[in-house]
Scaffold this motif. Structure first.
Motif, mmCIF file in Angstrom:
data_model
loop_
_atom_site.group_PDB
_atom_site.id
_atom_site.type_symbol
_atom_site.label_atom_id
_atom_site.label_comp_id
_atom_site.label_asym_id
_atom_site.label_seq_id
_atom_site.Cartn_x
_atom_site.Cartn_y
_atom_site.Cartn_z
ATOM 1 N N SER A 253 -43.286 -41.015 41.874
ATOM 2 C CA SER A 253 -43.341 -41.598 40.534
ATOM 3 C C SER A 253 -42.663 -42.946 40.503
ATOM 4 C CB SER A 253 -42.666 -40.678 39.515
ATOM 5 O OG SER A 253 -41.322 -40.491 39.841
ATOM 6 N N SER A 254 -43.056 -43.702 39.538
ATOM 7 C CA SER A 254 -42.456 -45.014 39.305
ATOM 8 C C SER A 254 -41.801 -45.017 37.943
ATOM 9 C CB SER A 254 -43.525 -46.113 39.360
ATOM 10 O OG SER A 254 -42.955 -47.339 39.000
ATOM 11 N N PRO A 255 -40.469 -45.036 37.881
ATOM 12 C CA PRO A 255 -39.796 -44.959 36.596
ATOM 13 C C PRO A 255 -39.992 -46.188 35.727
ATOM 14 C CG PRO A 255 -38.212 -45.432 38.345
ATOM 15 C CD PRO A 255 -39.517 -45.162 39.003
ATOM 16 N N ARG A 256 -40.621 -47.232 36.259
ATOM 17 C CA ARG A 256 -40.802 -48.452 35.484
ATOM 18 C C ARG A 256 -42.025 -48.397 34.571
ATOM 19 N NH1 ARG A 256 -35.974 -50.843 35.408
ATOM 20 N NH2 ARG A 256 -35.081 -50.945 37.502
ATOM 21 N N ARG A 257 -42.891 -47.415 34.758
ATOM 22 C CA ARG A 257 -44.099 -47.356 33.948
ATOM 23 C C ARG A 257 -43.773 -46.893 32.540
ATOM 24 N NH1 ARG A 257 -49.199 -47.682 35.606
ATOM 25 N NH2 ARG A 257 -49.631 -47.960 37.810
ATOM 26 N N SER A 258 -44.544 -47.370 31.586
ATOM 27 C CA SER A 258 -44.374 -46.931 30.212
ATOM 28 C C SER A 258 -44.946 -45.528 30.051
ATOM 29 C CB SER A 258 -45.071 -47.902 29.260
ATOM 30 O OG SER A 258 -46.452 -47.961 29.542
ATOM 31 N N VAL A 259 -44.483 -44.831 29.027
ATOM 32 C CA VAL A 259 -44.936 -43.472 28.771
ATOM 33 C C VAL A 259 -46.275 -43.525 28.043
ATOM 34 C CG1 VAL A 259 -44.413 -41.315 27.592
ATOM 35 C CG2 VAL A 259 -42.576 -42.634 28.666
ATOM 36 N N PRO A 260 -47.313 -42.870 28.572
ATOM 37 C CA PRO A 260 -48.645 -42.886 27.940
ATOM 38 C C PRO A 260 -48.709 -41.932 26.749
ATOM 39 C CG PRO A 260 -48.726 -41.583 29.932
ATOM 40 C CD PRO A 260 -47.327 -42.147 29.861
ATOM 41 N N ILE A 261 -48.156 -42.332 25.627
ATOM 42 C CA ILE A 261 -48.050 -41.458 24.467
ATOM 43 C C ILE A 261 -49.416 -40.994 23.982
ATOM 44 C CG2 ILE A 261 -47.278 -41.297 22.077
ATOM 45 C CD1 ILE A 261 -45.000 -41.317 24.034
ATOM 46 N N LYS A 262 -50.388 -41.909 23.876
ATOM 47 C CA LYS A 262 -51.705 -41.543 23.353
ATOM 48 C C LYS A 262 -52.372 -40.494 24.233
ATOM 49 C CE LYS A 262 -52.669 -45.896 20.939
ATOM 50 N NZ LYS A 262 -53.605 -47.053 20.828
ATOM 51 N N LEU A 393 -43.768 -29.542 35.044
ATOM 52 C CA LEU A 393 -43.599 -30.036 36.405
ATOM 53 C C LEU A 393 -44.912 -29.991 37.175
ATOM 54 C CD1 LEU A 393 -40.203 -28.411 37.451
ATOM 55 C CD2 LEU A 393 -40.662 -30.836 37.114
ATOM 56 N N ASP A 394 -45.851 -29.160 36.726
ATOM 57 C CA ASP A 394 -47.158 -29.074 37.375
ATOM 58 C C ASP A 394 -48.122 -30.125 36.853
ATOM 59 O OD1 ASP A 394 -46.232 -26.697 38.661
ATOM 60 O OD2 ASP A 394 -46.773 -25.544 36.875
ATOM 61 N N VAL A 395 -48.156 -30.312 35.535
ATOM 62 C CA VAL A 395 -49.184 -31.184 34.940
ATOM 63 C C VAL A 395 -48.740 -32.642 34.853
ATOM 64 C CG1 VAL A 395 -50.143 -29.267 33.620
ATOM 65 C CG2 VAL A 395 -48.417 -30.738 32.563
ATOM 66 N N ALA A 396 -47.440 -32.893 34.794
ATOM 67 C CA ALA A 396 -46.961 -34.281 34.674
ATOM 68 C C ALA A 396 -45.543 -34.392 35.211
ATOM 69 C CB ALA A 396 -47.012 -34.743 33.216
ATOM 70 N N PRO A 397 -45.355 -34.258 36.539
ATOM 71 C CA PRO A 397 -43.995 -34.287 37.095
ATOM 72 C C PRO A 397 -43.277 -35.609 36.851
ATOM 73 C CG PRO A 397 -45.653 -34.411 38.840
ATOM 74 C CD PRO A 397 -46.380 -34.066 37.580
ATOM 75 N N ARG A 398 -44.022 -36.708 36.723
ATOM 76 C CA ARG A 398 -43.388 -38.015 36.494
ATOM 77 C C ARG A 398 -42.682 -38.066 35.150
ATOM 78 N NH1 ARG A 398 -47.675 -42.458 36.756
ATOM 79 N NH2 ARG A 398 -45.804 -43.749 36.573
ATOM 80 N N TYR A 399 -43.201 -37.315 34.169
ATOM 81 C CA TYR A 399 -42.655 -37.356 32.813
ATOM 82 C C TYR A 399 -42.056 -36.009 32.415
ATOM 83 C CZ TYR A 399 -45.882 -41.301 32.927
ATOM 84 O OH TYR A 399 -46.547 -42.447 33.287
ATOM 85 N N ALA A 400 -41.625 -35.232 33.409
ATOM 86 C CA ALA A 400 -41.182 -33.861 33.145
ATOM 87 C C ALA A 400 -40.012 -33.811 32.170
ATOM 88 C CB ALA A 400 -40.806 -33.178 34.457
ATOM 89 N N SER A 401 -39.048 -34.709 32.346
ATOM 90 C CA SER A 401 -37.871 -34.672 31.479
ATOM 91 C C SER A 401 -38.232 -35.051 30.043
ATOM 92 C CB SER A 401 -36.791 -35.615 32.015
ATOM 93 O OG SER A 401 -35.620 -35.517 31.263
ATOM 94 N N PHE A 402 -39.046 -36.085 29.894
ATOM 95 C CA PHE A 402 -39.478 -36.509 28.564
ATOM 96 C C PHE A 402 -40.257 -35.399 27.862
ATOM 97 C CE2 PHE A 402 -42.852 -38.487 25.952
ATOM 98 C CZ PHE A 402 -42.067 -39.115 25.000
ATOM 99 N N LEU A 403 -41.177 -34.770 28.582
ATOM 100 C CA LEU A 403 -41.995 -33.710 27.997
ATOM 101 C C LEU A 403 -41.182 -32.446 27.741
ATOM 102 C CD1 LEU A 403 -45.237 -34.203 30.110
ATOM 103 C CD2 LEU A 403 -44.869 -34.802 27.711
ATOM 104 N N MET A 404 -40.178 -32.199 28.573
ATOM 105 C CA MET A 404 -39.318 -31.052 28.317
ATOM 106 C C MET A 404 -38.527 -31.258 27.029
ATOM 107 S SD MET A 404 -38.284 -28.077 28.961
ATOM 108 C CE MET A 404 -39.353 -27.926 30.384
ATOM 109 N N GLY A 405 -38.158 -32.489 26.755
ATOM 110 C CA GLY A 405 -37.489 -32.766 25.491
ATOM 111 C C GLY A 405 -38.372 -32.433 24.302
ATOM 112 N N ILE A 406 -39.642 -32.821 24.370
ATOM 113 C CA ILE A 406 -40.574 -32.497 23.294
ATOM 114 C C ILE A 406 -40.770 -30.985 23.197
ATOM 115 C CG2 ILE A 406 -42.925 -32.802 22.447
ATOM 116 C CD1 ILE A 406 -43.003 -35.487 23.833
#
Length: 472
Positions: A253-262, A393-406
């Motif tokens: 993963s690249s932590p510099r990418r923006s989060v694809p909210i849409k 962690l399976d569907v979006a490991p790059r954004y796992a922490s952000f999605l876990m918050g939601i």
């Protein structure tokens, strides 16, 4: 197709990643004891008023003057806090967690989970130590402290999944996260089991002093041993580092990418996870909040026995969390599809506690049957830890922490609604009220499971895959 690493080389339990899981288990243990400590201490903080001053707390206003009115049990203060005031104090930590779940998960993915989690744990521990002093200054200060403590714990909870996205090989995710997550269930068991004894022997402030101090010790261990990824850890073996890096090669993963909210909003597998969290936390919050009250009123036992009995379900929950993780990884090693394993454990974790809850109102005449069902509800419910709970962690490991918050935000909203609904239903009629509470909880669980079965997936979503950067 679900991708699996070709080898399990370096999967020894003596490896550094299992040590990290144990430290995170200790961290989760600390946070849940600090969260539940007020629920245990509250009995002594207000019961002394009723026993020694003859004040009916239900007649007091919401924010009464709560300066200590009596010295009880070796000079310990007691307060005139009405049930409404107590409920406001209890709920304040949930509002604090909700405020920081999403932003802390996003920031952890950018700045590193080690600092976010460690800072959150340290703040929560320090505020726990100051809670007895805050109680003497007034209920408003207690509510403020609990809200800030919730914000700190929200930071700590979500940061964990950013770490596992970089430390946990796919075939060991269930195992590692279940070891770490079982600390919450074990902490609930310990605080419910010993909290009353500490209060009786030393006074209720020592509940906060002891578990706040444990948290500070845990912080020292955390900042010393934990690193955000295995590549930069100075003590990891070359073999283990290569094993972890190679197993996660397709999920870099690249932590510099923006989060694809849409894209996230339109993603049905994510909504399946969110609805699963909502259903799971609905019943779990009722059990955690109302279990001592239910046991005391239905089984007619004293406060100390009620605390001990209330602690038993959580040792079962801790055991089931670890065993479920072991079994899930075993099934994956036997080439069972990842989504099949996730849906299997989600089914067990939502259906089994629902059946136990529905049966509870019909066995109240049997002491043994009631206790067994109450033990089984949290235990079987924690099988969800190997289902939709780690599905991000399976569907979006790059954004796992952000999605876990939601996801946890959905769970906390469910907890607030279910606690309010439970209080309303049992206030109307105790017997039929509890029956309706359990029937409603079962219905919520079944609906959540149906939604997850239809829309749940385990493949990495297209918007979560790493792509070469072609523009700023």
């Amino acid at each position: 197709m679900d991708k699996k690493p070709p080898t399990r080389r370096g999967s020894s339990f003596c490896s550094l990643r299992y040590g990290l899981a144990l430290i995170m288990h200790f961290s989760n243990f600390t946070m849940i004891t600090q969260r539940v400590s007020l629920s245990i201490a509250m009995i002594a903080m207000v019961n002394g008023t009723q026993q020694h001053n003859g004040v009916n707390a239900s007649t007091q206003g919401l924010f009464v003057d709560n300066n200590p009115i009596k010295k009880f049990n070796s000079g310990v203060s007691v307060y005139e806090w009405s049930p409404e005031t107590q409920g406001f104090i209890f709920s304040s930590i949930n509002y604090g967690i909700i405020l920081t779940l999403i932003p802390s998960g996003y920031l952890a993915g950018i700045f590193g989970a080690k600092q976010m989690l460690g800072t959150g744990l340290l703040v929560s521990s320090l505020l726990t130590l100051f809670t007895p002093l805050a109680a003497d200054f007034g209920v408003i200060l207690v509510i403020v402290i609990r809200t800030v403590q919730g914000m700190a714990q929200g930071m700590a909870w979500t940061g964990q999944f950013t770490i596992w996205a970089k430390w946990a090989p796919p075939l060991e995710r269930s195992k590692l996260t279940s070891i770490a997550g079982s600390g919450s269930a074990f902490g609930s068991f310990i605080i419910l089991c010993v909290g009353g004894l500490i209060s009786q022997a030393l006074g209720w402030p020592f509940i906060f002093y002891i578990f706040g101090s444990i948290g500070c010790v845990c912080c020292l261990l955390w900042f010393t041993v934990i690193y955000d990824d295995p590549v930069h850890h100075p003590c990891i073996s070359v073999r283990e580092r290569e094993h972890i890096v190679s197993s996660l090669a397709q999920q870099s993963s690249s932590p510099r990418r923006s989060v694809p909210i849409k894209a996230m909003v339109r993603c049905q597998p994510l909504w399946a996870i969110f609805i699963g969290f909502f259903s799971h936390f609905w019943l779990c919050t009722i059990i955690l909040t109302y279990l001592p009250t239910y046991i005391s009123s239905v089984l007619h036992v004293n406060i100390r026995d009620s605390g001990v009995l209330s602690s038993l379900p959580f040792i079962a929950a801790s055991s089931c969390t670890i065993l479920g993780g072991q079994l899930a990884d075993f099934l994956l090693s036997r080439n069972l599809r990842l989504i099949t394993v996730r849906k299997l454990f989600s089914s067990l974790g939502l259906l089994l506690p629902s059946l136990c809850a529905v049966a509870l109102p019909f066995v109240t005449s049997s002491y043994l049957a009631t206790v067994i069902l109450l033990i089984l509800i949290p235990g079987t419910s924690n099988l969800c830890d190997s289902g939709f709970i780690i599905n991000t962690l399976d569907v979006a490991p790059r954004y796992a922490s952000f999605l876990m918050g939601i996801s946890r935000g959905f769970g906390l909203i469910a907890g607030i609604i279910s606690s309010t609904a439970t209080g309303f239903l049992i206030s109307q009629d105790f017997v039929s009220g509890w029956r309706n509470v359990f029937f409603l909880s079962a219905a919520v669980n079944v609906l959540g499971l149906v939604f997850y079965f239809i829309f749940g997936q385990a493949e990495i979503q297209s918007w979560a895959k790493e792509r070469p950067l072609t523009r700023l």
